[in-house]
Each structure stands twice: as structure tokens, then as C-alpha cells.
Scaffold this active site. Structure first.
Site, PDB file in Angstrom:
ATOM      1  N   CYS A  46       0.864  -1.177   0.000  1.00  0.00           N
ATOM      2  CA  CYS A  46       0.000   0.000   0.000  1.00  0.00           C
ATOM      3  C   CYS A  46       0.900   1.226   0.000  1.00  0.00           C
ATOM      4  CB  CYS A  46      -0.871   0.027   1.243  1.00  0.00           C
ATOM      5  SG  CYS A  46      -1.839  -1.473   1.451  1.00  0.00           S
TER       6      CYS A  46
ATOM      7  N   GLU B  77      10.788 -12.313 -20.363  1.00  0.00           N
ATOM      8  CA  GLU B  77      10.355 -10.964 -20.004  1.00  0.00           C
ATOM      9  C   GLU B  77       9.246 -10.490 -20.942  1.00  0.00           C
ATOM     10  OE1 GLU B  77      10.511  -9.171 -17.565  1.00  0.00           O
ATOM     11  OE2 GLU B  77      10.178  -7.114 -18.198  1.00  0.00           O
TER      12      GLU B  77
ATOM     13  N   LYS C 242       5.599  -9.368 -19.555  1.00  0.00           N
ATOM     14  CA  LYS C 242       5.081  -8.013 -19.833  1.00  0.00           C
ATOM     15  C   LYS C 242       3.692  -8.104 -20.445  1.00  0.00           C
ATOM     16  CE  LYS C 242       6.893  -5.931 -18.262  1.00  0.00           C
ATOM     17  NZ  LYS C 242       7.864  -5.692 -17.268  1.00  0.00           N
TER      18      LYS C 242
ATOM     19  N   HIS D  18       8.707 -30.912 -27.200  1.00  0.00           N
ATOM     20  CA  HIS D  18       8.541 -31.787 -26.030  1.00  0.00           C
ATOM     21  C   HIS D  18       7.177 -31.602 -25.364  1.00  0.00           C
ATOM     22  CE1 HIS D  18      12.610 -33.199 -26.373  1.00  0.00           C
ATOM     23  NE2 HIS D  18      13.025 -31.936 -26.479  1.00  0.00           N
TER      24      HIS D  18
ATOM     25  N   LYS E 293       3.053  -2.331  -7.612  1.00  0.00           N
ATOM     26  CA  LYS E 293       4.450  -2.262  -8.067  1.00  0.00           C
ATOM     27  C   LYS E 293       5.427  -2.875  -7.062  1.00  0.00           C
ATOM     28  CE  LYS E 293       7.639   0.409 -10.654  1.00  0.00           C
ATOM     29  NZ  LYS E 293       7.597  -0.531 -11.788  1.00  0.00           N
TER      30      LYS E 293
ATOM     31  N   GLU F 297       1.015  -9.304 -17.931  1.00  0.00           N
ATOM     32  CA  GLU F 297       0.805  -8.333 -16.877  1.00  0.00           C
ATOM     33  C   GLU F 297      -0.156  -7.217 -17.295  1.00  0.00           C
ATOM     34  OE1 GLU F 297       4.583  -6.563 -15.967  1.00  0.00           O
ATOM     35  OE2 GLU F 297       4.039  -6.192 -13.893  1.00  0.00           O
TER      36      GLU F 297
ATOM     37  N   ASN G  57       0.929   0.250   5.988  1.00  0.00           N
ATOM     38  CA  ASN G  57       1.366  -0.555   4.848  1.00  0.00           C
ATOM     39  C   ASN G  57       2.092  -1.767   5.421  1.00  0.00           C
ATOM     40  OD1 ASN G  57       2.418  -1.556   2.432  1.00  0.00           O
ATOM     41  ND2 ASN G  57       4.236  -0.267   2.589  1.00  0.00           N
ATOM     42  N   GLY G  58       1.584  -2.963   5.113  1.00  0.00           N
ATOM     43  CA  GLY G  58       2.235  -4.173   5.613  1.00  0.00           C
ATOM     44  C   GLY G  58       1.200  -5.187   6.047  1.00  0.00           C
TER      45      GLY G  58
ATOM     46  N   ARG H 284       1.359   1.636  -5.930  1.00  0.00           N
ATOM     47  CA  ARG H 284       1.562   0.650  -4.865  1.00  0.00           C
ATOM     48  C   ARG H 284       0.286  -0.115  -4.513  1.00  0.00           C
ATOM     49  NH1 ARG H 284       6.319   1.742  -2.177  1.00  0.00           N
ATOM     50  NH2 ARG H 284       5.652   0.508  -0.405  1.00  0.00           N
TER      51      ARG H 284
ATOM     52  N   TRP I 268      -3.745  -1.838  -1.373  1.00  0.00           N
ATOM     53  CA  TRP I 268      -3.765  -3.094  -2.112  1.00  0.00           C
ATOM     54  C   TRP I 268      -4.209  -4.124  -1.082  1.00  0.00           C
ATOM     55  CZ3 TRP I 268      -1.281  -7.926  -2.079  1.00  0.00           C
ATOM     56  CH2 TRP I 268      -1.392  -8.673  -3.259  1.00  0.00           C
TER      57      TRP I 268
END
Ligand code: M6R
Length: 603
Positions: free
Chosen positions: A2, A477, A481, A500, A598, A484, A100-101, A27, A74
Site C-alpha cells: 500500500c 520478459e 510483460k 517436447h 508495483k 501483466e 502498509n504491511g 503501490r 492493495w
């Protein structure tokens, strides 16, 4: 996960806090809230949804005060809702808290307080902090903070206001970031520097379990014994412009476009006379027989690319481990292991835990970090800073590119120190790396073909990315991307793995993005391209050694020539743009993708 901010000063706190929250929204953006203290006590507005919902609410129900705290959430405990939004108040309305936490023992604390008749209104772990602080408050807010913090297990960055001590804004942190900003018109607490940059670039970094007490014209710090400690504000070089969109529709596009400058400054930080140079020069690499790179998400992918570079140049074994796995696997590391931690934020909980585990076992630690003063930056033995500046979009682009180039330079330096390359080879490699900013700039001048191709991909259900060796590493990557920000399912495979199992997923019109910057492996990746085309796939072939002609099922995008070890810095730009334009054509909230934040400061 957060974002928190607080202000006390001579100006109305509300617009300052809302503006700061805008810069912290990366965040978390499930809900937001502001509380101010004024002659009527606390006034609180909090609202489920993005910050714009909070702003709309404040315009209907204006609040004002010279001291306030704000939060963008969040959700971890309790669904995103108005009541679960922060700030939280104690039941006597005497203490207001933003957090935050995660408080791991919140259930026990809650039960204990409920037995004493205290009523809770939310499902959050954070409300226990407000209730507990109110319960403990004995007229001395520092003492209250110490008692409260001693009772909490887990992680926290807290901003607290207390009605009985109306001139003080108090903060404390453990395992989550918190800075204190000092300005002419007042003082701030915040989760991150960009939140206060519009007002000041003078900041103090709080260490774990240090307490800050702010008034409108003073800042004091205390340890957990209540003893004063001294901190000198540091001057941050990040500018407010770097935290603005600068005319771009999204931060992500702006940050993609900034990459030539970021590459140049990061290269300069090693090849010029800076701290990075000094630190790299001071590393005694002969004591290490193994390198472990550990990180999460894109930073892990940067590690995957770096593995190929280190192994090729230094002939030393490199393992790349997900930090979330490394921390729990009883890793085999010791004094002869160099553990490299890669992290944009420097606050990723899993990477912090991996770093501490590596240190506990006696390994030497080097970090590649973007955020100055972050936990990882402060705790590793050697800290190398990427020069990306503030990165706001949740999907990393410029910070990733800066990580790559710093890792290349580290690998070249190690190879030279280990006697694995000659001076001539070193010079050639450094000149290849130095050419990257110009080549990246050239690439960014011709983005139309990627944008056009991406526009035709919005209907894809699934997109595969393939490559071989280092091209496979960067395919990881590209795939991350895309997932996301576009919400399209995607996977990355080493080209040779297709047969395979994965090839059974290829059908008419499946899109495969193939990367080819390793000329020696061109025929190998091209045969994979042919295999998927013959099964009906469409292929976007990106590279600098492509010989195939475009056709009905094949589109090609030419990249500038470069040593294959450094080619990921160019191919990734194409992959970032591809994802960006797919998501833009789907009309998605690119800078704030759903369910993500983030900085992942919780497990
Ligand atoms: O701050 P960090 O570099 O430690 O973050 C690690 C990951 O959470 C991060 O790279 C994430 O995967 C990005 N959102 C990817 O774009």
C-alpha cells in the site's frame, strides 16, 4: 503493498495528501482514504476504488486541516470496501492510523481487545493498530508507539495522529519502507520519495523500528528505548518531472521512451567516476566459486539474461533463483558464493528475505537496486544503483533495462578481473555496451510497425514467446510483460522445448513471437518458426539476423546489429512496445493492471 503519506505544516493537508497519493497509486489502487485533524477532531473520507473515486467524494464532502494522513490500498485482509479502507480510527476516535504491511498476530490482538469490550468495525489486520495504540495511549505518543510496535508481529510502515497530542504526526516502520521529507512549509512521511518531490527533495530514511515525530516545524527521531537519534536529511537527485507523464498517455510509454537516457546514465555510472565504479572496482571476485542471482518477476528475468552473460564471459557457474523459492530451500551458499540481489524497489519482501538468508549463511551480497535508501540497498554488502529514476508504471521497463546494462558491466568487470578476457576484448565489449543507448534511440524512432502489428493481436487468447539461449531469457520478459498488462495468456519457451509438449497447443492463428539475435543459432530458431507455421501459427519474428522473407503467416521486425550478449537490451524494447500497444488497443488501464502492485512488500 500500500502507499501511505502524511503531512503537517502551514498549508491545507488535503490537496497535498491527495497529490502524494496519486504518485503512490502504483503501490495499490483498491481503495483510498484521507484523514485530517482540525478543531472538530478527525475528519475522514475513504472510498473503495481508485483515487479518482476518493477525489470525487472529497469534492462532495470537503475536509480541511493542517495535519493529515492518507492511504492507497492493495487489499490483503478484508475485501476492498469503504469500511476496510484506511485510515482506521480507534473506537474512541482518538487515534487515526494508516498502515502498509501485514500484522501477522492481528487475530490474537483483536480477540484480546474484544474481550476488553473494544468493538471492531473492519475485517482488516490494520485496525488492530489503531485500537491497540488507543488502548495503550497514556499521554506520551512515543511511549505508545513503542508499546504498540512491541506487540505487533509482521511488517508495518505506520502514520499515526493522536487527538490528545494534536501537534504531532508520528511514524514507525518495520520491513516496509518509510521516508521523512523536510520542507519549508511543513514535514512529510511517505512510502516513497515521488510522493513528496513536489515539495521537497530533502529526505531522511527510517530504519526498522525507528520512530519519527513530526511537527509543522520540527522532526525528531527516537529508538525503541525512547532515546533520541540523529538523522541528517539527504538530498535526492530525482526530479518531479521524472514522476510526471510529460504528455504521454501512460507512464509506461513514457518510461519506455526514456530508456536511451537511462541506459546512458547507468553506463556512465560505471564507466565514469561514480559510486558504482568505485564499488565494482573494489569487489574481490577471486574469492567466489559460484554466483547466485536471486530476484522476483522481471528482476528475475534480468537475472536469467545475466546468467548467459556471466557464464559466457567469466566461465563461472551462475544459478538464478526465484527469491520466493530461495528463501525457503535451505540454499547451499557460503563464504565463497556471491549472491546478487536484483530489485527495482529494493523493498520486495521475498528478495529481502533471500538477501537476509544469504547473509546469514555467510555469502557476500551485491544488490542492483533502483530506489535509493531502500531496504535491500541498505542491507547488502555492496550496492549498485541503476539510474532509472522513479518508475511509476507497475510494469517495469526502464528499470529492467537499467538492471540489464548494469549486470552486463558487472560481468565484463568480473571477466577481466578473473583473467578470462583480454584488454582488447574488454574494450570491444564495453564499446558494444556503450553503443546501446544510441541503438535504442534509433529503434524507438521506428515503432510504427510494432504498434501496427500489435493492433491486430487484441483478439488473441494466448501468445507464445520463443527464443534460444539468451533470446529465450528475454522471451521470458516479453511474455511476463504481455500477461501483466494485456491479460492475455502467454508463455515463454526455449525454442528447442516446443517439440517436447508445447507444440500441441499450436493451432490455426495461434500467435508465436520468436526472437533471433544469436546468429549462430538462427537456423535452429528458424526451424522452430517453420514448425509452428506449418501447424497454422502466425509468427512475429524479431531479430537482427533474420534471413526469412515476410509472408502471409510471418511478419519480421529488424533490430540493430549488436553482440548477441547485449541484444536483449534492444529486443526487450520491441517486446515492451508490443505488449503496450496490445493493451492500449484493448483500452486497458496500462499503468495500473488489475490485481497488481508495483512493490510487493508482502509475501
Ligand atoms: O521491485 P522489484 O524489482 O523487486 O519487483 C519485482 C517484481 O515484483 C517486478 O519485477 C514485477 O514482476 C513487475 N511488475 C514486472 O513488470
Amino acid at each position: 503493498m500500500c502507499g501511505i503519506i502524511g503531512y503537517t505544516g502551514t498549508e491545507n493537508a488535503v490537496p497535498i495528501i491527495v497529490d502524494g497519493l496519486k504518485r503512490l497509486e502504483y503501490r495499490g489502487y483498491d481503495s483510498a482514504g484521507v484523514a485530517v485533524m482540525n478543531e472538530d477532531g478527525f475528519e475522514v473520507v475513504k472510498q473503495k476504488g481508485c483515487l479518482s473515486a476518493l477525489e470525487a467524494m472529497i469534492s462532495i464532502k470537503p475536509i480541511a486541516g493542517f495535519m493529515g494522513i492518507g492511504h492507497t490500498r492493495w487489499a490483503t485482509h478484508g475485501e476492498p470496501s469503504d469500511v476496510n479502507s484506511h485510515p482506521h480510527l480507534g473506537s474512541q476516535n482518538k487515534i487515526a492510523v494508516v498502515h502498509n504491511g501485514i500484522i501477522e498476530n492481528y487475530r490474537q490482538i483483536k480477540e484480546r481487545l474484544e474481550q476488553k469490550g473494544i468493538r471492531f468495525v473492519s475485517q482488516t489486520d490494520s485496525e488492530v493498530i489503531a485500537q491497540l495504540a488507543e488502548y495503550y495511549h497514556d499521554g506520551d505518543i512515543v511511549d505508545t508507539m513503542i508499546r504498540t510496535a512491541n506487540a505487533l508481529e509482521g511488517s508495518y510502515a505506520l502514520g499515526i495522529m493522536c487527538l490528545d497530542e494534536p501537534d504531532k504526526l508520528v511514524a514507525i516502520k518495520k520491513d516496509n519502507p518509510l521516508i521523512v521529507g523536510v520542507s519549508e512549509h511543513g514535514n512529510f512521511i511517505a512510502s516513497d520519495v515521488p510522493a513528496v518531490l513536489a515539495h521537497t527533495n530533502r529526505v531522511c530514511y527510517l530504519n526498522d523500528r525507528e520512530i519519527a515525530v513530526l511537527t509543522k516545524n520540527s522532526v525528531e527521531f527516537f529508538n525503541m528505548d525512547g532515546e533520541p537519534i540523529y538523522k541528517e536529511p539527504e538530498t535526492v537527485t530525482w526530479s518531479i518531472d521524472s514522476a510526471e507523464k510529460g504528455g504521454y498517455e501512460h507512464f509506461m510509454l513514457k518510461e519506455i521512451m526514456e530508456q536511451p537516457r537511462v541506459l546512458k546514465e547507468t553506463i556512465q555510472s560505471v564507466l565514469g567516476d561514480g559510486d558504482n565504479r568505485r564499488i565494482i572496482d573494489s569487489l574481490d571476485v577471486s574469492r567466489f566459486d559460484r554466483i547466485v542471482i536471486t530476484a522476483c518477476g522481471s528482476a528475475y528475468n534480468a537475472g536469467m539474461v545475466a546468467k548467459y552473460v556471466f557464464e559466457r564471459l567469466c566461465r563461472v557457474t551462475v544459478e538464478v533463483e526465484l527469491a520466493s523459492e530461495f528463501r525457503y530451500k535451505d540454499p547451499i551458499v557460503g563464504q565463497s558464493t556471491l549472491v546478487i540481489l536484483v530489485s527495482q524497489s529494493g523493498e520486495t519482501a521475498d528478495t529481502i528475505a533471500a538477501m537476509r538468508e544469504a547473509k546469514r549463511k555467510g555469502a557476500a551480497t551485491v544488490s542492483v537496486v533502483n530506489v535509493i535508501g531502500s531496504t535491500i540497498a541498505r542491507e547488502t554488502d555492496y550496492t549498485l544503483y541503476t539510474m532509472a529514476g522513479p518508475e511509476i508504471a507497475v510494469a517495469t521497463t526502464k528499470a529492467f533495462s537499467a538492471q540489464l546494462v548494469l549486470l552486463y558491466l558487472l560481468a565484463v568487470s568480473f571477466a577481466k578481473k578473473l583473467g578470462k578476457i583480454s584488454k582488447e576484448t574488454e574494450d570491444r565489449l564495453l564499446s558494444d555496451i556503450a553503443s546501446l543507448p544510441g541503438k535504442a534511440a534509433g529503434l524507438l524512432k521506428r515503432i510504427d510497425p510494432v504498434a501496427k502489428y500489435a493492433a491486430g493481436c487484441v483478439g488473441c487468447k494466448s501468445i507464445f514467446f520463443i527464443g534460444r539461449n539468451i533470446d529465450y531469457a528475454i522471451a521470458l520478459e516479453g511474455s511476463l510483460k504481455l500477461k501483466e498488462i494485456s491479460y492475455i495468456h502467454s508463455e515463454a519457451y526455449a525454442g528447442g522445448e516446443l517439440k517436447h509438449g508445447t507444440i500441441s497447443l499450436i493451432e490455426d492463428n495461434t500467435l508465436v513471437v520468436a526472437i533471433s539475435c544469436c546468429e549462430r543459432l538462427y537456423e535452429k530458431i528458424y526451424s522452430n518458426v517453420e514448425q509452428v507455421i506449418s501447424r497454422g501459427a502466425r509468427v512475429l519474428f524479431i531479430g537482427n539476423c533474420i534471413k526469412a522473407e515476410p509472408g502471409e503467416q510471418l511478419e519480421t521486425i529488424e533490430l540493430p546489429e549488436i553482440n548477441e550478449l547485449f541484444a536483449p537490451s534492444l529486443s526487450v524494447i520491441c517486446l515492451q512496445l508490443f505488449s503496450y500497444y496490445v493493451a492500449a488497443n484493448k483500452g486497458l488501464d496500462i499503468d495500473k493492471p488489475r490485481n497488481l502492485a508495483k512493490s510487493v512488500t508482502v509475501e
